[in-house]
Scaffold this active site. Structure first.
Site, PDB file in Angstrom:
ATOM      1  N   ILE A  12      21.247  13.821  51.336  1.00  0.00           N
ATOM      2  CA  ILE A  12      20.269  12.865  50.450  1.00  0.00           C
ATOM      3  C   ILE A  12      20.850  11.808  49.655  1.00  0.00           C
ATOM      4  CG2 ILE A  12      18.414  13.042  48.633  1.00  0.00           C
ATOM      5  CD1 ILE A  12      18.406  16.083  49.213  1.00  0.00           C
ATOM      6  N   SER A 125      14.607  21.040  42.481  1.00  0.00           N
ATOM      7  CA  SER A 125      14.210  21.607  43.663  1.00  0.00           C
ATOM      8  C   SER A 125      12.785  22.263  43.431  1.00  0.00           C
ATOM      9  CB  SER A 125      15.072  22.513  44.353  1.00  0.00           C
ATOM     10  OG  SER A 125      14.259  23.282  45.339  1.00  0.00           O
ATOM     11  N   TYR A 150      21.199  30.441  43.909  1.00  0.00           N
ATOM     12  CA  TYR A 150      21.176  28.986  44.070  1.00  0.00           C
ATOM     13  C   TYR A 150      19.932  28.326  43.245  1.00  0.00           C
ATOM     14  CZ  TYR A 150      19.433  24.564  45.681  1.00  0.00           C
ATOM     15  OH  TYR A 150      18.844  23.209  45.980  1.00  0.00           O
ATOM     16  N   LYS A 154      19.469  25.688  39.533  1.00  0.00           N
ATOM     17  CA  LYS A 154      18.422  24.460  39.463  1.00  0.00           C
ATOM     18  C   LYS A 154      17.756  24.870  38.097  1.00  0.00           C
ATOM     19  CE  LYS A 154      19.908  22.168  43.011  1.00  0.00           C
ATOM     20  NZ  LYS A 154      20.727  21.037  42.578  1.00  0.00           N
TER      21      LYS A 154
HETATM   22  P1  NAD Z   1      24.715  17.880  50.858  1.00  0.00           P
HETATM   23  O1  NAD Z   1      25.643  19.466  50.857  1.00  0.00           O
HETATM   24  O2  NAD Z   1      24.608  17.067  51.829  1.00  0.00           O
HETATM   25  O3  NAD Z   1      25.368  16.977  49.500  1.00  0.00           O
HETATM   26  C1  NAD Z   1      26.140  17.457  48.473  1.00  0.00           C
HETATM   27  C2  NAD Z   1      27.084  16.767  48.340  1.00  0.00           C
HETATM   28  O4  NAD Z   1      27.969  17.124  47.298  1.00  0.00           O
HETATM   29  C3  NAD Z   1      28.180  17.092  49.547  1.00  0.00           C
HETATM   30  O5  NAD Z   1      28.681  15.836  49.995  1.00  0.00           O
HETATM   31  C4  NAD Z   1      29.347  17.686  48.862  1.00  0.00           C
HETATM   32  O6  NAD Z   1      30.609  17.662  49.608  1.00  0.00           O
HETATM   33  C5  NAD Z   1      29.265  17.491  47.562  1.00  0.00           C
HETATM   34  N1  NAD Z   1      29.688  18.281  46.391  1.00  0.00           N
HETATM   35  C6  NAD Z   1      29.225  19.580  46.221  1.00  0.00           C
HETATM   36  N2  NAD Z   1      29.923  20.104  45.190  1.00  0.00           N
HETATM   37  C7  NAD Z   1      30.780  18.964  44.689  1.00  0.00           C
HETATM   38  C8  NAD Z   1      31.824  18.916  43.629  1.00  0.00           C
HETATM   39  N3  NAD Z   1      31.986  20.004  42.803  1.00  0.00           N
HETATM   40  N4  NAD Z   1      32.349  17.951  43.531  1.00  0.00           N
HETATM   41  C9  NAD Z   1      32.193  16.775  44.185  1.00  0.00           C
HETATM   42  N5  NAD Z   1      31.333  17.043  45.242  1.00  0.00           N
HETATM   43  C10 NAD Z   1      30.685  17.901  45.349  1.00  0.00           C
HETATM   44  O7  NAD Z   1      23.249  18.481  50.008  1.00  0.00           O
HETATM   45  P2  NAD Z   1      21.909  17.434  50.146  1.00  0.00           P
HETATM   46  O8  NAD Z   1      20.875  18.255  50.718  1.00  0.00           O
HETATM   47  O9  NAD Z   1      22.151  16.288  50.283  1.00  0.00           O
HETATM   48  O10 NAD Z   1      21.342  17.907  48.648  1.00  0.00           O
HETATM   49  C11 NAD Z   1      21.688  17.107  47.492  1.00  0.00           C
HETATM   50  C12 NAD Z   1      21.234  17.782  46.210  1.00  0.00           C
HETATM   51  O11 NAD Z   1      19.779  17.964  46.441  1.00  0.00           O
HETATM   52  C13 NAD Z   1      21.883  19.149  45.789  1.00  0.00           C
HETATM   53  O12 NAD Z   1      21.882  19.138  44.411  1.00  0.00           O
HETATM   54  C14 NAD Z   1      20.771  20.186  46.285  1.00  0.00           C
HETATM   55  O13 NAD Z   1      20.674  21.241  45.633  1.00  0.00           O
HETATM   56  C15 NAD Z   1      19.519  19.290  46.156  1.00  0.00           C
HETATM   57  N6  NAD Z   1      18.487  19.860  46.810  1.00  0.00           N
HETATM   58  C16 NAD Z   1      18.369  19.720  48.450  1.00  0.00           C
HETATM   59  C17 NAD Z   1      17.228  20.110  49.031  1.00  0.00           C
HETATM   60  C18 NAD Z   1      17.487  20.120  50.614  1.00  0.00           C
HETATM   61  O14 NAD Z   1      16.605  21.049  51.304  1.00  0.00           O
HETATM   62  N7  NAD Z   1      18.405  19.554  51.206  1.00  0.00           N
HETATM   63  C19 NAD Z   1      16.199  20.561  48.471  1.00  0.00           C
HETATM   64  C20 NAD Z   1      16.095  20.302  47.200  1.00  0.00           C
HETATM   65  C21 NAD Z   1      17.080  20.026  46.184  1.00  0.00           C
HETATM   66  C1  WQD Z   2      10.976  26.077  56.096  1.00  0.00           C
HETATM   67  C2  WQD Z   2       9.997  27.227  56.484  1.00  0.00           C
HETATM   68  C3  WQD Z   2      10.942  29.134  57.038  1.00  0.00           C
HETATM   69  C4  WQD Z   2      13.996  28.146  59.905  1.00  0.00           C
HETATM   70  C5  WQD Z   2      14.777  26.197  51.621  1.00  0.00           C
HETATM   71  C6  WQD Z   2      15.418  26.417  50.231  1.00  0.00           C
HETATM   72  C7  WQD Z   2      14.727  25.451  49.227  1.00  0.00           C
HETATM   73  C8  WQD Z   2      15.141  23.972  49.344  1.00  0.00           C
HETATM   74  C9  WQD Z   2      14.848  23.665  50.862  1.00  0.00           C
HETATM   75  C10 WQD Z   2      16.917  23.334  48.067  1.00  0.00           C
HETATM   76  C11 WQD Z   2      10.001  28.493  56.125  1.00  0.00           C
HETATM   77  C12 WQD Z   2      10.705  28.700  58.301  1.00  0.00           C
HETATM   78  C13 WQD Z   2      13.135  28.208  58.981  1.00  0.00           C
HETATM   79  C14 WQD Z   2      13.966  28.891  61.079  1.00  0.00           C
HETATM   80  C15 WQD Z   2      11.727  29.384  60.674  1.00  0.00           C
HETATM   81  N1  WQD Z   2      16.522  23.654  49.037  1.00  0.00           N
HETATM   82  N2  WQD Z   2      11.875  28.441  59.214  1.00  0.00           N
HETATM   83  N3  WQD Z   2      12.723  29.543  61.400  1.00  0.00           N
HETATM   84  O1  WQD Z   2      12.866  28.102  52.998  1.00  0.00           O
HETATM   85  O2  WQD Z   2      11.254  26.260  52.399  1.00  0.00           O
HETATM   86  O3  WQD Z   2      13.263  26.208  51.617  1.00  0.00           O
HETATM   87  O4  WQD Z   2      15.318  24.511  51.628  1.00  0.00           O
HETATM   88  O5  WQD Z   2      16.511  23.585  46.874  1.00  0.00           O
HETATM   89  O6  WQD Z   2      15.436  25.895  47.862  1.00  0.00           O
HETATM   90  O7  WQD Z   2      14.984  27.637  49.926  1.00  0.00           O
HETATM   91  O8  WQD Z   2      13.183  25.684  53.988  1.00  0.00           O
HETATM   92  O9  WQD Z   2      13.675  24.885  55.964  1.00  0.00           O
HETATM   93  O10 WQD Z   2      14.629  27.044  55.382  1.00  0.00           O
HETATM   94  O11 WQD Z   2      12.195  26.870  56.057  1.00  0.00           O
HETATM   95  O12 WQD Z   2      10.593  29.918  60.899  1.00  0.00           O
HETATM   96  O13 WQD Z   2      14.908  29.138  61.923  1.00  0.00           O
HETATM   97  O14 WQD Z   2      10.362  27.463  58.145  1.00  0.00           O
HETATM   98  O15 WQD Z   2      10.701  30.701  57.274  1.00  0.00           O
HETATM   99  O16 WQD Z   2       8.816  29.229  56.013  1.00  0.00           O
HETATM  100  P1  WQD Z   2      12.740  26.559  52.512  1.00  0.00           P
HETATM  101  P2  WQD Z   2      13.475  25.949  55.448  1.00  0.00           P
END
Ligand code: NAD
Ligand code: WQD
Length: 339
Positions: A12, A125, A150, A154
């Site tokens: 992201i 999240s 995790y 948050k």
């Molecule tokens: P990502 O792992 O691709 O990016 C996170 C980056 O942070 C990575 O490049 C990693 O190398 C770096 N990092 C981790 N710990 C670090 C530290 N201590 N110091 C310096 N760098 C560090 O993850 P993302 O999917 O881009 O997620 C970004 C943020 O959004 C995270 O905080 C994640 O929890 C949150 N988030 C993600 C999702 C999702 O589904 N991807 C959903 C909700 C919230």
């Molecule tokens: C989506 C749906 C699975 C994989 C997670 C974290 C959440 C947030 C986003 C950071 C669910 C189903 C998945 C597969 C499947 N991250 N599924 N087969 O669980 O909504 O959220 O990521 O904050 O905190 O919990 O996302 O993409 O894992 O799953 O059927 O191989 O797809 O059961 O219903 P989720 P997901």
């Protein structure tokens, strides 16, 4: 105007760096590359024509974070993405997750105070809502106890910001509660690159379509939803990136209603797993082998956002269709695999 983007080479973060640069912001990235690759910088440069400044260190190291603020003494705001994010892994490695995610935030807040950096946007999240009693979820929906370490990081980070803002009028924070980010940049130069077997649905779908995985398992078809599979609010990563830029603008233009605010960032629409799988097959004209298996432990049945408050206050709305998003995810996977 310089913005510090922590985790800026991640999924992201990299998309957000592109949108910030497109809006004329100067960006410095801090990332320890624990879950991303340095080559992302080349691709950001290919998209925007600008190479962001980059510093590699671990934000949970207090001295290094302090030294960073000393060196970069002109930062206007921070977007804090850097964190560990794997739900399952966090159960096994809870202490690592608490240390990384909480201490990094605390070090940044300390630096903000000491070096007069007033604004921070934080990656939260929808996981903080658990399985809500009423849908869709608004910002008023009560948070529930976290399902994983995790998720708990948050919730705790939100509380840390709330409490710190209460006693520090010169510190402003916005927590964005993302729903399910998916898709990739339209150029297919940046996207999501999970290490090992993907936990999340869309990377598993694209890797299966690309032939890396045999078959997609759909976790449960006996939920109380229209087709029995679980429902989520899937937000395009570029739309999500743009939400960060408007959050930064809101802070810099002093439009905040309080110095700690939080917003849902989703589309407002729920899609079931089965709907998403079928849409992926249809849009991309690919075969995808799938079978229904038992529920995944810890999964919630359904959640999607009420985005009314965020749309109004931020002046932002998700724009991309699910078809565009699934097409971008496939384009990215093909590019990565050389297909
Ligand atoms: P990502 O792992 O691709 O990016 C996170 C980056 O942070 C990575 O490049 C990693 O190398 C770096 N990092 C981790 N710990 C670090 C530290 N201590 N110091 C310096 N760098 C560090 O993850 P993302 O999917 O881009 O997620 C970004 C943020 O959004 C995270 O905080 C994640 O929890 C949150 N988030 C993600 C999702 C999702 O589904 N991807 C959903 C909700 C919230
Ligand atoms: C989506 C749906 C699975 C994989 C997670 C974290 C959440 C947030 C986003 C950071 C669910 C189903 C998945 C597969 C499947 N991250 N599924 N087969 O669980 O909504 O959220 O990521 O904050 O905190 O919990 O996302 O993409 O894992 O799953 O059927 O191989 O797809 O059961 O219903 P989720 P997901």
């Amino acid at each position: 105007m310089q913005i510090l983007v922590t985790g800026g080479t991640g999924y992201i973060g990299s998309h957000t760096v592109v949108e910030l640069q497109n809006q004329g912001y100067d960006v410095v990235i801090v990332d320890n590359l624990s879950n991303s690759q340095i080559e992302v910088l080349d691709n950001i440069e290919k998209i925007t024509g600008i190479r962001p400044a980059f510093e590699q260190f671990d934000l949970s190291e207090r001295d290094k974070t302090d030294a960073f603020f000393k060196k970069y003494n002109n930062i206007s705001a921070i977007i804090h993405f850097a964190a560990f994010k794997a739900v399952g892994e966090s159960v096994q490695k809870s202490l690592e997750y608490y240390r990384n995610n909480l201490v990094s935030l605390m070090n940044l807040l300390e630096g903000m105070k000491k070096y007069s950096v007033p604004h921070m946007v934080f990656s939260s999240s929808c996981t903080v809502y658990g399985q809500p009693d009423v849908l869709p979820v608004t910002e008023e929906t009560p948070r529930k106890e976290a399902e994983s370490p995790y998720g708990n990081t948050k919730a705790i980070c939100e509380d840390i910001m709330r409490d710190y803002c209460k006693s520090n009028e010169d510190i402003n924070c916005i927590a964005l509660r993302y729903f399910n980010p998916i898709g990739a940049h339209e150029t297919a130069l940046i996207g999501e690159l999970p290490v090992g077997v993907p936990n999340n649905l869309v990377p598993f779908i694209t890797q299966t379509a690309a032939g890396l995985r045999e078959e997609l398992s759909i976790f449960g078809d006996n939920y109380n939803t229209e087709d029995g599979t679980a429902v989520r609010d899937y937000i395009n990563v570029v739309d999500l990136a743009k939400a960060h830029v408007v959050a930064i603008d809101r802070m810099l233009k002093e439009k905040q209603k309080a110095n700690y605010e939080y917003f849902n960032v989703g589309t407002g629409e729920g899609y079931s797993v089965m709907q998403l799988v079928k849409a992926f097959i249809e849009v991309n004209k690919v075969d995808l082998k799938y079978k229904v298996v038992g529920r995944r432990s810890g999964d919630i049945e359904k959640i999607w956002a009420d985005t009314t408050y965020g749309n109004k206050e931020l002046g932002w709305k998700a724009e991309k269709t699910i078809e565009e998003t699934l097409s971008s995810a496939w384009k990215w996977e093909k590019k990565v695999r050389g297909l």
